[in-house]
Every structure is written in structure tokens, then in C-alpha cells.
Design a protein around this motif. Structure first.
Motif, PDB file in Angstrom:
ATOM      1  N   SER A 203       0.745  -0.860   0.021  1.00 46.78           N
ATOM      2  CA  SER A 203      -0.343  -0.313   0.113  1.00 46.78           C
ATOM      3  C   SER A 203       0.704   0.957   0.020  1.00 46.78           C
ATOM      4  O   SER A 203       2.258   1.353   0.780  1.00 46.78           O
ATOM      5  N   THR A 204       0.088   2.029  -0.086  1.00 48.23           N
ATOM      6  CA  THR A 204       1.559   3.760  -0.764  1.00 48.23           C
ATOM      7  C   THR A 204       1.014   4.330   1.207  1.00 48.23           C
ATOM      8  O   THR A 204       1.914   4.938   0.822  1.00 48.23           O
ATOM      9  N   GLU A 205       0.859   3.134   2.084  1.00 48.18           N
ATOM     10  CA  GLU A 205       0.712   3.970   2.999  1.00 48.18           C
ATOM     11  C   GLU A 205       2.140   3.262   3.947  1.00 48.18           C
ATOM     12  O   GLU A 205       2.428   3.596   5.109  1.00 48.18           O
ATOM     13  N   ALA A 206       2.303   2.038   2.974  1.00 53.74           N
ATOM     14  CA  ALA A 206       3.506   1.711   3.597  1.00 53.74           C
ATOM     15  C   ALA A 206       4.923   2.304   3.605  1.00 53.74           C
ATOM     16  O   ALA A 206       4.971   3.219   2.416  1.00 53.74           O
ATOM     17  N   PRO A 207       6.189   2.332   4.719  1.00 51.88           N
ATOM     18  CA  PRO A 207       7.160   2.519   4.626  1.00 51.88           C
ATOM     19  C   PRO A 207       7.494   2.606   3.341  1.00 51.88           C
ATOM     20  O   PRO A 207       8.270   4.538   3.053  1.00 51.88           O
ATOM     21  N   LEU A 208       8.427   1.866   3.082  1.00 50.25           N
ATOM     22  CA  LEU A 208       8.987   2.084   1.835  1.00 50.25           C
ATOM     23  C   LEU A 208       8.144   2.420   0.563  1.00 50.25           C
ATOM     24  O   LEU A 208       8.875   3.362   0.350  1.00 50.25           O
ATOM     25  N   ALA A 209       6.831   2.504   0.477  1.00 49.54           N
ATOM     26  CA  ALA A 209       6.118   3.602  -0.832  1.00 49.54           C
ATOM     27  C   ALA A 209       6.648   4.352  -0.249  1.00 49.54           C
ATOM     28  O   ALA A 209       6.366   5.899  -0.787  1.00 49.54           O
ATOM     29  N   ARG A 210       5.716   5.257   1.185  1.00 55.47           N
ATOM     30  CA  ARG A 210       6.547   6.394   0.857  1.00 55.47           C
ATOM     31  C   ARG A 210       6.967   6.796   0.821  1.00 55.47           C
ATOM     32  O   ARG A 210       7.834   7.741   0.127  1.00 55.47           O
ATOM     33  N   ALA A 211       8.528   6.067   0.860  1.00 58.68           N
ATOM     34  CA  ALA A 211      10.246   6.313   0.182  1.00 58.68           C
ATOM     35  C   ALA A 211      10.073   6.381  -1.099  1.00 58.68           C
ATOM     36  O   ALA A 211      11.073   7.184  -1.596  1.00 58.68           O
ATOM     37  N   LEU A 212       9.630   5.654  -1.615  1.00 59.88           N
ATOM     38  CA  LEU A 212       9.315   5.553  -3.252  1.00 59.88           C
ATOM     39  C   LEU A 212       8.777   6.640  -3.977  1.00 59.88           C
ATOM     40  O   LEU A 212       8.741   6.934  -5.216  1.00 59.88           O
ATOM     41  N   LEU A 213       7.542   7.594  -3.234  1.00 57.91           N
ATOM     42  CA  LEU A 213       6.604   7.953  -3.523  1.00 57.91           C
ATOM     43  C   LEU A 213       7.817   8.920  -4.390  1.00 57.91           C
ATOM     44  O   LEU A 213       8.437   9.827  -3.456  1.00 57.91           O
TER      45      LEU A 213
END
Length: 160
Positions: free
Chosen positions: A125-135
Motif C-alpha cells: 500500500s502507499t501507506e507502507a514505509p517503503l512506498a512512502r520512500a518511493l513516491l
């Protein structure tokens, strides 16, 4: 890897999870309401515990239904290099040891690993720490990711 195929796999997995949660809720409800489980004293809590379990499973089933609704409405778009990584991006990361990892950014409720042939894709999910780092990142960017007590950097190899 086709994004629409990934979406279908997520929906199939969520449907199976929903089936299991609903079955568990039914079983717990039957246990809670069965005549043999009527409390005989204040220490006889089997029926009460089963009722709590049934409530928890019903909540879990509702959360899965909401996730399925989000995933059905989700329309992954092609990668726009001018905007960087966004919701719906399929990203290949590589670490310092040249190990590659594919990540698909989707709506909430679908975090899972999917496999297709030799490829494995982590859906987050875009709420995951990795997703937030990638956005907002682009191909070639380095993405620091906290792993255990150290920060292990990944490089964005490609985005689709």
C-alpha cells in the motif's frame, strides 16, 4: 509483469481471504451460541471468548470487503516519467548486493507477495514505509530504507 494481471491476483487472494474470514466468523458464532457452551459459572468463558472471536472475524471480513472495493475501483496507469513513482507503479529495486526486488504500489488492504513464473512481486500500500520512500522517485534514484538497526539503500532500477 502485467499490472492488470497483478490486480486480478490481488482480488483473487482477497476473495479467498474473505471466504476464510466469513467461515471463521460463522464457526465462532455457532460456538458462542451453542447450548452446550452456556456459562455454568463465572469461570466458564468459552461462549464469551467465542463471541469475541466472532466479532473480530466479522470485522476482519468487513475490512477485506473494503479492500476489495478499493482494488476493484483501482485503475493502474502507465508510468509517467515527469511525475516519478506514483500509486500503480511497478518498481524494480536493486540493493548493494545486486539482489532485485519488484514492488507494486496499490491501494490499502492488498499487501501480499505474488508470484508469476520465476518472478515474485511484493504488493504494498502507499501507506507502507517503503512506498512512502518511493513516491516521487525516478529511475536511478537511491531510496534509503530502514531495515533492522541499519539503513540499507536501494536503487530504483526501472519503473513501469
Amino acid at each position: 509483469m502485467d499490472k492488470s494481471l497483478l490486480q486480478q491476483q490481488v482480488l483473487a487472494r482477497l476473495a479467498e481471504d474473505l471466504r476464510q474470514a466469513e467461515q471463521a466468523a460463522r464457526t465462532a458464532h455457532e460456538t458462542a451460541t451453542h447450548e452446550e457452551n452456556v456459562a455454568e459459572n463465572k469461570y466458564d468463558t468459552l461462549g464469551l471468548e467465542a463471541a469475541y472471536l466472532a466479532t473480530g472475524q466479522a470485522r476482519r471480513a468487513e475490512a477485506i470487503r473494503q479492500a476489495m472495493a478499493s482494488w476493484r475501483q483501482f485503475r493502474p496507469r502507465p508510468y509517467d516519467a515527469s511525475q516519478g513513482i506514483q500509486l500503480g507503479a511497478l518498481v524494480c529495486l536493486v540493493d548493494a548486493d545486486d539482489r532485485q526486488q519488484q514492488v507494486f504500489l496499490g491501494p490499502p488492504g492488498g499487501s501480499m507477495k505474488l508470484g508469476s513464473g520465476a518472478e515474485e512481486v511484493q504488493v504494498i500500500s502507499t501507506e507502507a514505509p517503503l512506498a512512502r520512500a518511493l513516491l516521487g522517485k525516478f529511475e536511478g534514484d537511491e531510496v534509503p530504507m530502514p531495515v533492522a538497526p541499519t539503513r540499507r539503500p536501494f536503487e530504483v532500477l526501472w519503473v513501469r
